[in-house]
Design a protein around this motif. Structure first.
Motif, PDB file in Angstrom:
ATOM      1  N   SER A 251       1.047  -1.264   0.172  1.00  0.00           N
ATOM      2  CA  SER A 251       0.247  -0.003   0.357  1.00  0.00           C
ATOM      3  C   SER A 251       1.031   1.284  -0.107  1.00  0.00           C
ATOM      4  CB  SER A 251      -0.939  -0.106   1.259  1.00  0.00           C
ATOM      5  OG  SER A 251      -1.092   1.028   1.409  1.00  0.00           O
ATOM      6  N   ALA A 252       1.679   0.908   0.670  1.00  0.00           N
ATOM      7  CA  ALA A 252       3.218   2.406   1.057  1.00  0.00           C
ATOM      8  C   ALA A 252       3.182   2.947  -0.742  1.00  0.00           C
ATOM      9  CB  ALA A 252       4.120   2.007   2.436  1.00  0.00           C
ATOM     10  N   ILE A 253       4.010   1.139  -0.850  1.00  0.00           N
ATOM     11  CA  ILE A 253       3.859   1.834  -2.727  1.00  0.00           C
ATOM     12  C   ILE A 253       3.753   1.788  -3.776  1.00  0.00           C
ATOM     13  CG2 ILE A 253       5.309   0.227  -4.643  1.00  0.00           C
ATOM     14  CD1 ILE A 253       7.156  -2.069  -2.942  1.00  0.00           C
ATOM     15  N   ALA A 254       2.306   2.147  -3.407  1.00  0.00           N
ATOM     16  CA  ALA A 254       1.358   2.276  -4.418  1.00  0.00           C
ATOM     17  C   ALA A 254       0.876   3.737  -4.053  1.00  0.00           C
ATOM     18  CB  ALA A 254      -0.283   1.389  -4.151  1.00  0.00           C
ATOM     19  N   GLY A 255       1.360   4.082  -2.933  1.00  0.00           N
ATOM     20  CA  GLY A 255       0.885   5.833  -2.460  1.00  0.00           C
ATOM     21  C   GLY A 255       1.774   6.463  -3.095  1.00  0.00           C
ATOM     22  N   VAL A 256       3.019   5.680  -3.826  1.00  0.00           N
ATOM     23  CA  VAL A 256       3.646   6.506  -4.714  1.00  0.00           C
ATOM     24  C   VAL A 256       3.667   7.259  -5.564  1.00  0.00           C
ATOM     25  CG1 VAL A 256       6.208   6.585  -5.514  1.00  0.00           C
ATOM     26  CG2 VAL A 256       5.786   5.996  -2.668  1.00  0.00           C
ATOM     27  N   SER A 257       2.990   5.721  -6.562  1.00  0.00           N
ATOM     28  CA  SER A 257       2.405   5.428  -7.805  1.00  0.00           C
ATOM     29  C   SER A 257       1.757   4.805  -7.832  1.00  0.00           C
ATOM     30  CB  SER A 257       3.453   5.791  -8.461  1.00  0.00           C
ATOM     31  OG  SER A 257       3.265   5.867 -10.258  1.00  0.00           O
ATOM     32  N   PRO A 258       0.469   4.883  -8.468  1.00  0.00           N
ATOM     33  CA  PRO A 258      -0.575   3.389  -9.095  1.00  0.00           C
ATOM     34  C   PRO A 258       0.481   3.048  -9.669  1.00  0.00           C
ATOM     35  CG  PRO A 258      -1.767   5.334  -9.248  1.00  0.00           C
ATOM     36  CD  PRO A 258      -0.185   5.818  -8.781  1.00  0.00           C
TER      37      PRO A 258
END
Length: 867
Positions: free
Chosen positions: A710-717
């Protein structure tokens, strides 16, 4: 209804039944009875009976006799349930385990690849002067394709992964980049649309892709209108031009295959000295041998080395059949296991033969009575063979059920990367193997005991007692078989012992880092992160967001991670060292861009100098950290701090980096491979497109997967996450072959030990019973208990000693087959052999002591009265 007997049966009778008056009468009776019954099946049965019995024909009852023997065998087995259960279980273990292993060997090693005339397909690559495979450079392939004459077609391909966007959530797809000649070479045509052609290889050609059938079904619902649609895969948009047939697979399950054209404009691809992962496949012309084709490829390699000495010096072309190359790493493991299961099956057969001999000895009186009443030896032999075959059939049937369970267990522990593992099943070939093994065991290993037992000669044996004399005839054969059992058991025990030491060595090996509480994953940056600054900033933000999560104590990013292997290997040069005269002597190292916290997150040991800090930015002076092996190899006895090195060929421009620190060696290419030279670079100065994220957690690392994603998706989906594993899982996967070998060999060795010890116990115990009178006399004449114990032990240990000597010799000859599996221990390791021999002799001693102790309790008077 026809009134003529079957012509073939008549011909067989004329051809093989002797022409004499008696048989003429028999043939006439047979014809007359046939016309009365009007049954062709009956005629066939009786004709075969005549042929089987030949001159001994008296009354057409051969098949009936077999049926009677079968019924008699069943009644006999019911009266001896322990013996029956022991024989059936022994055979079931042997047949079941061998069938399970055969199923894997057949699917992975023996079954032809699912391509037309797959035996003509050859795997082709290039190797450096040390023999290491370095893949085929693109310019070399172009020359090879034009100059070769041994192949109908030749193609190259390489593994690729893409981030697919534009179809819902961004996802990572597995692909293979292929040349236009790839599918014609392996002989596969798309089920829908067209194939990739040579025109698609040209620079500037429209990027095209072919979908696998599974991907087409999952992503597009088998829509036939998918042709012409676009796929956003990383930096390119590929047009879908075809769909492959259902079930097609090349090396592994790929989602799609893309053309090579979009990548041929890349200058690095056209660098002859740059090998970018392409491997070749060629289809031999009819009549051209593998040796002739290999010779031609080597000749072309020599020509290219003369024409391009700067890049091709020391390079050679290597070739092998495609099928053998696919299973190159697993071949040794499977062959070792197949050999081990063969030994176990042989041991089971020997054990069964031993039991049948013992049973035959105990039935000497019965057989003698039957012989005295007119039973011929062939008749007795047939009855005993029917019994052994019936036991084998029961053991085979249970063995097939056992094989199904063992196969599931083996597939559960098999290395996940084993090719064609999903094709393993109990198919017709496996069932045929099981039936054949059971029949051979029943007939071959039942024949010797049957021949020995059927020697009962009637009256002489009838007048003897049931216990004396007759069983002594089989004693020598049983002792010989037991020696063989001990020898076979020792071979399996030695193999298991070597694998135990290997696994203990691997699990206690210093990896150079701390693997506990580490969660790892691969992250691919999507389009929009094209320049170094954006990639470096994205990596920094990813690490920061993961580090801020509750439960995460440290986080880092790198291009590669330990055990999993280096993603970037390259030649390099040191400023203070002369350039080697030969190109193939230029050193090669794993190049690993990492974030500053990489070393601390992995718990790596700093030997000298410093590691990277936040001050090592893109604009800062280029620096590097090297491992101990590189420092020792390049600057033996010197301080490497302050030295400079550069990635790439020495004569080409590049960035000189100052060495600021030395790190302890870390296992990078698995646990069993030697540590390579390693050069670490600040990720801010060399940001890659793909990253490995490492998270050190205070909680079970698997529980952090969702929050980190989820944190990685927060940088770029559009960032795709794949290969999410704990470091413990990575380590476990790296020793999967050794673990599987240990499991199988350990189980087989335990079964073999039980079989050998029970056989020894049974034989010694039987010997004590036979020698009860002799022991009674000895004790009546003053023999001490220890003398009786020593007498019995000597007999048992003499067989054990002979078996150990043969077993050590056999294990020494066969243990070299474990070369590819053992690690850190010599296949002839004296300590392992000594431990195995000591353990086996100790257990054998215990098995002999129990009957010996029983022998001392025989009252002399009772023994003498019993006689």
């Amino acid at each position: 209804m026809r009134h003529d007997p079957p012509p073939l049966a008549e011909w067989l009778l004329r051809r093989f039944l002797p022409l004499d008056r008696q048989n003429d009468v028999v043939r006439g009776d047979l014809l007359e009875e046939f016309r009365r019954r009007q049954s062709r099946a009956w005629y066939w049965r009786e004709a075969l009976s005549l042929l089987f019995r030949g001159h001994g024909y008296k009354n057409m009852l051969t098949l009936d006799s077999l049926l009677q023997d079968f019924r008699f065998a069943c009644r006999s087995f019911a009266k001896a349930p322990s013996f029956t259960a022991l024989v059936v279980l022994t055979l079931a273990l042997g047949v079941g385990s061998s069938t399970a292993i055969f199923s894997i060997v057949n699917a992975v090693l023996l079954r032809p690849l699912p391509f037309p005339e797959s035996d003509r397909l050859m795997w082709i690559s290039e190797a450096n002067s040390s023999g290491a495979v370095v893949s085929v450079s693109w310019p070399n392939f172009q020359d090879l394709r034009v100059r070769q004459r041994s192949f109908e077609r030749i193609a190259v391909s390489r593994h690729s992964s893409f981030t697919m966007t534009g179809h819902g959530q961004a996802r990572r797809v597995l692909g293979r980049t292929v040349t236009g000649s790839f599918f014609p070479t392996i002989g596969v045509q798309p089920a829908l649309g067209r194939s990739i052609t040579d025109a698609d290889d040209a620079p500037g050609a429209e990027p095209v892709a072919i979908l696998s059938h599974a991907f087409w079904r999952a992503q597009f619902g088998e829509d036939p209108g998918v042709l012409g649609k676009r796929l956003n895969l990383g930096d390119f948009q590929f047009t879908i031009v075809g769909v492959l047939p259902a079930g097609f697979r090349y090396l592994r399950d790929y989602d799609l295959f893309t053309s090579v054209g979009p990548f041929t404009r890349n200058p690095s691809l056209n660098d002859r000295g740059n090998h970018q992962g392409f491997v070749g496949v060629g289809r031999l012309r009819p009549g051209v041998t593998e040796r002739a084709a290999a010779d031609e490829l080597q000749q072309i390699a020599r020509q290219l080395a003369q024409e391009h000495p700067a890049t091709n010096s020391g390079l050679n072309t290597v070739m092998s059949p495609l099928q053998s190359r696919l299973v190159n790493e697993e071949r040794t493991t499977l062959l070792v296991l197949f050999g081990a299961v063969g030994i176990l099956l042989l041991m089971a057969c020997v054990n069964v033969a031993n039991l049948l001999i013992a049973r035959g000895a105990s039935r000497q009186h019965e057989l003698a009575v039957r012989a005295a009443l007119g039973g011929r030896r062939t008749r007795l032999l047939m009855q005993l063979l029917v019994e052994s075959t019936t036991l084998a059939a029961a053991g085979g049937a249970i063995g097939i059920l056992l094989a199904a369970g063992m196969l599931r267990l083996l597939l559960g522990v098999a290395p996940a990367e084993t090719p064609r593992l999903d094709e393993v099943s109990l198919d017709r070939a496996a069932l045929f193997f099981a039936v054949t093994a059971a029949v051979v065991c029943g007939i071959v290993f039942g024949l010797f005991p049957a021949a020995q037992a059927s020697r009962a000669s009637g009256q002489p044996l009838v007048i003897r007692t049931r216990t004396a004399g007759a069983s002594a005839q089989s004693h020598r054969l049983r002792r010989g078989l037991l020696v063989a059992e001990v020898a076979l058991a020792l071979i399996l025990l030695a193999g298991a012992g070597l694998m135990v030491r290997t696994l203990l060595g691997l699990t206690s090996l210093d990896t150079g880092f701390r693997p506990d509480h580490l969660l790892t994953m691969r992250v691919e940056l999507p389009r929009g992160f094209d320049d170094d600054a954006k990639r470096a900033a994205a990596a920094g933000e990813l690490v920061a967001r993961v580090r801020e999560l509750p439960g995460v104590t440290a986080a880092a990013a790198g291009y590669s991670m330990p055990i999993d292997g280096s993603s970037w290997n390259s030649v390099f040069a040191a400023r203070d060292k002369p350039i080697p005269a030969s190109r193939d002597r230029i050193p090669v190292a794993a190049m690993i861009p990492v974030s500053p916290a990489y070393f601390d997150t992995l718990g790596m040991r700093v030997v000298r100098g410093r590691v990277f800090t936040a001050a090592d930015r893109a604009a800062s002076p280029p620096v590097a950290v090297v491992n101990e092996t590189l420092a020792r190899t390049l600057w033996p006895g010197d301080d490497p701090i302050g030295k400079s090195l550069k990635q790439g060929w020495p004569e080409r421009p590049g960035t000189w980096r100052e060495v600021v620190g030395v790190i302890g060696d870390v296992k990078f290419e698995g646990l069993t491979e030697t540590t390579p030279l390693q050069v670490y670079m600040p990720l801010a100065q060399e940001p890659p497109r793909d990253l490995t994220i490492l998270a050190k957690t205070a909680v079970p690392p698997g529980s952090m997967r969702a929050s980190i994603e989820s944190a990685i998706a927060g940088v770029s989906p559009e960032m795709t996450v794949s290969a999410v594993r704990t470091m413990d899982e990575v380590l476990s996967a790296s020793i999967a072959r050794q673990r599987m070998a240990l499991l199988v060999l350990g189980v087989f060795a335990a079964i073999a030990l039980v079989l050998a010890v029970t056989g020894l116990y049974g034989l010694v115990s039987h010997g004590v019973t036979e020698r009860a009178h002799e022991i009674g006399v000895r004790m009546a004449l003053g023999a001490e208990r220890r003398d009786v114990v020593a007498l019995v032990l000597r007999g048992g240990l003499s067989m054990t000693t002979a078996g150990v000597i043969l077993g050590v010799a056999g294990a020494a000859l066969l243990s070299r087959g474990l070369d590819g599996l053992v690690f850190g221990v010599d296949p002839l390791d004296p300590a392992t052999f000594a431990a195995v021999v000591t353990g086996l002799v100790t257990v054998a001693l215990a098995a002999c002591y129990l009957p010996a102790r029983r022998a001392t309790r025989i009252p002399p008077a009772a023994a003498l009265r019993a006689d």
